[in-house]
Structures are given as structure tokens and as C-alpha cells.
Design an enzyme around this catalytic site. Structure first.
Site, mmCIF file in Angstrom:
data_model
loop_
_atom_site.group_PDB
_atom_site.id
_atom_site.type_symbol
_atom_site.label_atom_id
_atom_site.label_comp_id
_atom_site.label_asym_id
_atom_site.label_seq_id
_atom_site.Cartn_x
_atom_site.Cartn_y
_atom_site.Cartn_z
ATOM 1 C CE LYS A 157 -2.994 -2.899 -0.258
ATOM 2 N NZ LYS A 157 -3.532 -3.225 -1.576
ATOM 3 C CD GLU B 190 -4.162 6.348 3.945
ATOM 4 O OE1 GLU B 190 -5.374 6.414 4.247
ATOM 5 O OE2 GLU B 190 -3.752 5.697 2.993
ATOM 6 C CG HIS C 186 -13.511 -3.052 6.724
ATOM 7 N ND1 HIS C 186 -13.608 -1.697 6.531
ATOM 8 C CD2 HIS C 186 -12.966 -3.214 7.939
ATOM 9 C CE1 HIS C 186 -13.121 -1.061 7.581
ATOM 10 N NE2 HIS C 186 -12.736 -1.963 8.462
ATOM 11 N NE ARG D 116 -11.156 -8.185 -5.826
ATOM 12 C CZ ARG D 116 -10.810 -7.413 -4.794
ATOM 13 N NH1 ARG D 116 -9.548 -7.346 -4.413
ATOM 14 N NH2 ARG D 116 -11.715 -6.702 -4.147
HETATM 15 C C1 MV4 Z 1 -9.733 5.166 5.654
HETATM 16 C C2 MV4 Z 1 -10.822 5.746 6.330
HETATM 17 C C3 MV4 Z 1 -10.671 7.035 6.790
HETATM 18 N N1 MV4 Z 1 -9.517 7.691 6.598
HETATM 19 N N2 MV4 Z 1 -8.609 5.860 5.490
HETATM 20 C C4 MV4 Z 1 -11.657 0.831 5.039
HETATM 21 C C5 MV4 Z 1 -11.437 -0.098 3.907
HETATM 22 C C6 MV4 Z 1 -10.114 0.227 3.368
HETATM 23 N N3 MV4 Z 1 -10.093 0.065 1.943
HETATM 24 C C7 MV4 Z 1 -9.879 1.629 3.792
HETATM 25 N N4 MV4 Z 1 -10.863 1.961 4.760
HETATM 26 C C8 MV4 Z 1 -10.909 3.194 5.303
HETATM 27 N N5 MV4 Z 1 -9.795 3.926 5.161
HETATM 28 C C9 MV4 Z 1 -8.517 7.092 5.967
HETATM 29 N N6 MV4 Z 1 -7.375 7.752 5.794
HETATM 30 C C10 MV4 Z 1 -11.985 5.006 6.499
HETATM 31 C C11 MV4 Z 1 -12.023 3.721 5.998
HETATM 32 C C12 MV4 Z 1 -13.249 3.023 6.243
HETATM 33 C C13 MV4 Z 1 -14.116 2.691 5.205
HETATM 34 C C14 MV4 Z 1 -13.835 2.995 3.889
HETATM 35 C C15 MV4 Z 1 -14.689 2.654 2.882
HETATM 36 C C16 MV4 Z 1 -15.858 1.996 3.186
HETATM 37 C C17 MV4 Z 1 -16.170 1.665 4.484
HETATM 38 C C18 MV4 Z 1 -15.302 2.004 5.510
HETATM 39 C C19 MV4 Z 1 -15.627 1.659 6.822
HETATM 40 C C20 MV4 Z 1 -14.769 1.992 7.818
HETATM 41 C C21 MV4 Z 1 -13.582 2.652 7.532
#
Ligand code: MV4
Length: 526
Positions: free
Chosen positions: A126, A210, A245, A303
């Protein structure tokens, strides 16, 4: 001569599908459309599975546990050789994003239907992915682009970008190994735990950080690249409705995107794909702030994704067919200017889970199933009546998708399709979706990543209200009150009304526990 003119381009004769369930069935369909003979593999738990019945040939590759079958690279390559398949489609999950698998396929002189192992590796880390996105000119969330080397560094960077921050595993993704840190005081223990968790989960303790984006929306762009230098995007999917998630509902396009935002996100995505020499179908995930509509690169999935049908419905392209033709060396069958988004598509992931019991898996035999059909309704399933939803794999039953000229029309059609869908033998999330499709927050497109939690709380309050004595109306969310309720709704067929005292903001399982306890005590019935 005749065959040369008919077969203008090279195409595989046989293709091995290194997967199971609905995605194996989806790939079999694309093979049939292209005149390719599909070869299935299966585990001991899948002897009678639909993908096995639909393929031309099927090979047993091991025990029910994925590690003994669908994750066995050696056996998959053996089956490809034995059957004479020229290419392998990994589907999603299992080995789809394992560079090691793509490399083993290439080393065996077979074609991997997907990007090169180098491109998978470039996006697998990442922190590397963030570097690639920055180099391509895409906006990323403020933070580090290399793993943190010390607690001091973590604290210094956090102080600079401002709390709250997210600690994430460099080898992670999809929300695994993620930790929200609200203050400097929390950082010491959070940093250590995050490293330990990353090491345990991914065999790599590297973490980066982040700035945390609050109440984000999850919007992703479908990209496609061929081996001739053509790179295009197929617009976005809105995937904010998730639980732990896991995506639950997806739509295309996103209700908050407009042409301008789509153009900018699409252009950034094409540049990212180009910068890592990407080939085939891929998805670039972004967080989008509901307030500012700013978008930030999150990660790239190398994918085919579960939710690809909504993109197919609004673009008219067959993404799996295109994956296969591109892997066979053809040019993409369309150019960016040919991509037009028409109407709106919504997909519900129908699961063998009990929404009334914290979405607990509900495996078992499907005794009866009637699948909805009619105009602009699509149901991608890996099971039929009489089939078993196994405890060994993801308990998804089908992906129900509808299309309409507008979002409202797609929702109307989804309501109808869900009402038409009947399935006996196991618990499903069908009723949950019937209620979501009638929920004001959903129909008004107030979609963010907290949707399901709020929806479940609303539903619980509505349900409690049904049983509350009129003299004791429920007050606002969060306020602790004693309510007299009937516990019967939690015990199917039970008719005894029983008093229970819970807080209005109790979780469904706390609520259920209180109700059960009250039932056992046989407290004042009313
Ligand atoms: C984050 C975030 C807030 N700020 N990154 C969750 C899945 C992964 N792909 C990244 N995720 C998140 N990253 C920062 N810098 C909040 C989430 C997140 C989230 C993102 C998309 C859909 C649902 C979520 C549920 C909880 C947290």
C-alpha cells in the site's frame, strides 16, 4: 482459408477457472459466449456445485478447506496442463491478487487472465501504491509513503498532519489491519499493536499512516488496459454501504458524482494504471469527502470485482469477456469516447446470513428458490434449488442487480425483484434489503460508510416502538430509558409478552440478550 478468415484473431480454446460459486458461473458464461471450453476445479465440499455441473470438464483438487483446494497453486497448474487449458482466470478472492500465482501461471507458459505479477506487486504494497498514485498526479490522503520506522516518527508525522489518524498495514488492504488513533496519548500502544497485528495477519509488520477522513464515501473507478497501450475507465461505482469492510449494496453511477468529478477521478485512475504498466480489468478505490467532494486515492484492486455487474449494466460492456480477449492479445473493443454511462444500476449482495442475529452465517440446503426476472433484472447466482450453502466459503447466494433510467426507477425495480425472490431452507438477507429499499436515507442517497449502523438502529427503534406501551413513547437515540416491550419478536412463534429493560441505543444483540433474560425470568406479562 475459411477458418483463417473466421478466426481473425487468436482465441483460447480452453480456459481453466480457478474459483467457485457465482463468479465461476459468470466466467463460464463468458467462455460460452466466446466459444471457449470452460474447465472447472472443485473441492470435496463442491462435488455437486453448479459451476461443476455447468463446465465441460471438472477436476477435484482437494479438501473442503480453501488451503487444501482453491489455494493450491501446484494443483491448479497441474489441472491446466492435464486438461490442455491455455489460460487461467482467477476470479476474485482466493488467488486473484497473489503475484506468486500470476508468476507460476506465466512460468508454466499459460496465460493469467489479469495483470502481470509485477503490476500486482506494485499495488500489493500500500505504501508503494501511494507512491505510484502520487507519481501519477493523483490526490492521496496526507500521510507517509514509506513504512514508519519508529514510534517517534509516527508521533511526529501525526502531529504535523493532525489527529485523528489511521494506522494501516503496508501489506494490508480492504480494511484489514487498520486502526484509528484519536490522540497522541493513544499512539504508543496503538503503534505497537498495529505492528503486531500486521505481522500476525500478513507476515509483515510494516505500518504507515494517513490522516483519517471522517464520514467518507467509498467510490471506486473501473479501469481497463490492453497490451497495446490503450487505457480507459468505465466510470465509478458507489460502494459506501458496507458492513465490517464487506460491501453490501453497490451502485453505478454514484449519486454524488457529476461529470466534472467523474472526469477528474477517471483521468487520475487512467494515469495510475498506466504508470504501473497495468493490463486487464482493475479498480481504483477512493475516499470521497461528503462535505468537500474531494477525492483521495486509497488502493488499487488488481482483479475483477464482485460488483462489476453494475458497471456492465450502465456501460453495456461485458467486463469478463473483455478480460479474456485482452489476455488473448486483442485490443480493447472500445475507446474512452465510446464509454457512455446510461441510467442507473443497483446491486444487492444476497447472503445466507441472519440480519436479526448480527448477520450470523446461515449455511444449509436451499429447499426452494424462485429467482426474480423480467426487464432489466439480473441475478448472478452460484446455486440452484437443492444446493447447499457451505460453511467453508463465503455464504453469498447471489448478486441481484437492477437497472433503471433513473436511480428511482432502479430502486422501484429492485423492490419488485426482491418481493419476487423467494428462497426457503436457510435465512437470508432478502428481507433486510426489502427494508433498505424503502428507507428514506437510502432513497434520498444519504450514503456514507455509517449507513448500515444507522439503519439497523432505526429499524430497531421502529420495532421496539411497535411493542412499547403508548404511555411510554421512545425518546431520542442515545438516551437511556426503561421500556416495557414484548420479547416475542425475537422468538419466532412465541406469543408471550414479557417486560425487558434496555437502553434505546443498545445494540441488537444486547437487546436480544435482555429480552431473552426477561423471558427466562417470566417477568410481568401484559
Ligand atoms: C480510511 C478511512 C478514513 N480515513 N482511510 C476501510 C477499507 C479500506 N479500503 C480503507 N478503509 C478506510 N480507510 C482514511 N485515511 C476510512 C475507511 C473506512 C471505510 C472505507 C470505505 C468503506 C467503508 C469504511 C468503513 C470503515 C472505515
Amino acid at each position: 482459408m475459411r477458418s483463417a478468415s473466421r478466426r481473425k484473431f487468436f482465441m483460447f480454446k480452453k480456459l481453466l477457472i480457478a474459483n467457485r460459486g457465482e463468479i465461476a458461473v459468470r466466467i463460464i458464461r463468458a467462455c460460452r459466449d466466446l466459444g471457449i471450453s470452460p474447465v472447472a476445479v472443485y473441492s470435496e465440499a463442491d462435488r455437486a456445485a453448479l459451476h461443476v455441473r455447468l463446465a465441460d470438464e471438472a477436476y477435484l483438487i482437494g479438501g473442503a478447506a480453501s488451503a487444501d483446494s482453491y489455494l493450491r497453486i501446484d494443483r491448479l497448474i497441474d489441472v491446466a496442463r492435464q486438461s490442455g487449458a491455455e489460460a487461467i482466470h482467477p476470479g476474485y478472492g482466493f488467488l486473484a491478487e497473489r503475484a506468486e500465482f500470476a508468476r507460476a501461471v506465466r512460468d508454466a507458459r499459460l496465460v493469467f487472465i489479469g495483470p502481470t505479477p509485477e503490476a500486482i506487486e506494485a499495488m500489493g504494497s500500500k505504501t508503494n501504491a501511494r507512491q505510484a498514485a502520487i507519481a501519477a498526479g493523483a490526490p492521496v490522503v496526507p500521510g507517509t509513503t514509506t513504512p514508519l520506522t519508529s514510534l517517534d516518527e509516527a508521533r511526529a508525522v501525526s502531529a504535523e498532519i493532525g489527529y485523528p489518524v489511521m494506522l494501516k498495514a503496508a501489506a494490508g488492504g480492504g480494511g484489514k489491519g487498520m486502526r484509528l488513533v484519536a490522540t497522541d496519548a493513544e499512539m504508543t500502544s496503538a503503534f505497537e499493536t498495529a505492528q503486531a497485528e500486521a505481522l500476525a495477519a500478513f507476515g509483515d509488520g510494516a505500518v504507515y499512516l494517513e490522516k483519517a477522513i471522517e464520514r467518507p464515501r467509498h467510490i471506486e473507478i473501473q479501469v481497463f488496459a490492453d497490451t497495446h497501450g490503450n487505457v480507459v475507465h468505465l466510470g465509478e461505482r458507489e460502494c459506501s454501504i458496507q458492513r465490517r469492510h464487506q460491501k453490501v449494496i453497490e451502485e453505478a453511477p454514484s449519486p454524488i458524482n457529476d461529470e466534472g468529478l467523474r472526469e477528474r477521478m477517471g483521468a487520475a485512475s487512467v494515469e495510475i494504471a498506466r504508470s504501473v504498466g497495468y493490463t486487464g480489468a482493475g479498480t481504483i478505490e477512493y475516499l470521497v469527502s461528503d462535505l468537500t467532494r474531494e477525492f483521495y486515492f486509497l488502493e488499487m484492486n488488481t482483479r475483477l470485482q464482485v460488483e462489476h455487474p453494475v458497471t456492465e449494466m450502465v456501460t453495456g460492456f461485458d467486463i469478463v469477456r473483455e478480460q479474456i480477449t485482452v489476455a488473448a492479445g486483442h485490443q480493447l473493443s472500445f475507446k474512452q469516447a465510446d464509454v457512455e454511462l446510461r441510467g442507473h444500476a443497483i446491486e444487492c449482495r444476497v447472503y445466507a446470513e441472519d440480519p436479526e442475529n448480527n448477520f450470523l452465517p446461515s449455511p444449509g440446503r436451499i429447499t426452494r428458490i424462485r429467482v426474480p426476472t423480467g426487464p432489466n433484472v439480473r441475478n448472478d447466482a452460484g446455486v440452484e434449488a437443492g444446493d447447499e450453502v457451505s460453511i467453508y466459503y463465503d455464504p453469498m447466494i447471489s448478486k441481484l442487480a437492477t437497472w433503471g433510467r433513473t436511480r428511482d426507477e432502479a430502486i422501484d425495480r429492485m423492490r419488485r425483484a426482491l418481493d419476487e425472490y423467494t428462497l426457503d431452507g436457510i435465512r437470508t438477507t432478502l428481507d433486510f434489503f426489502r427494508q433498505v429499499m424503502r428507507d428514506d436515507e437510502f432513497t434520498n442517497a444519504r450514503l456514507d460508510t455509517g449507513f448500515i449502523e444507522r439503519f439497523q438502529a432505526r429499524r430497531q427503534r421502529a420495532r421496539i416502538s411497535e411493542f412499547v406501551a403508548p404511555a411510554e413513547p421512545l425518546t431520542d437515540e442515545g438516551e437511556t430509558i426503561a421500556v416495557i416491550v414484548a420479547a416475542l419478536s425475537f422468538h419466532e412463534g412465541q406469543t408471550t409478552r414479557t417486560a425487558a429493560t434496555v437502553s434505546a441505543d443498545a445494540t441488537p444483540s444486547q437487546w436480544r440478550l435482555a429480552a431473552r433474560a426477561a423471558l427466562r425470568r417470566g417477568r410481568s406479562t401484559f
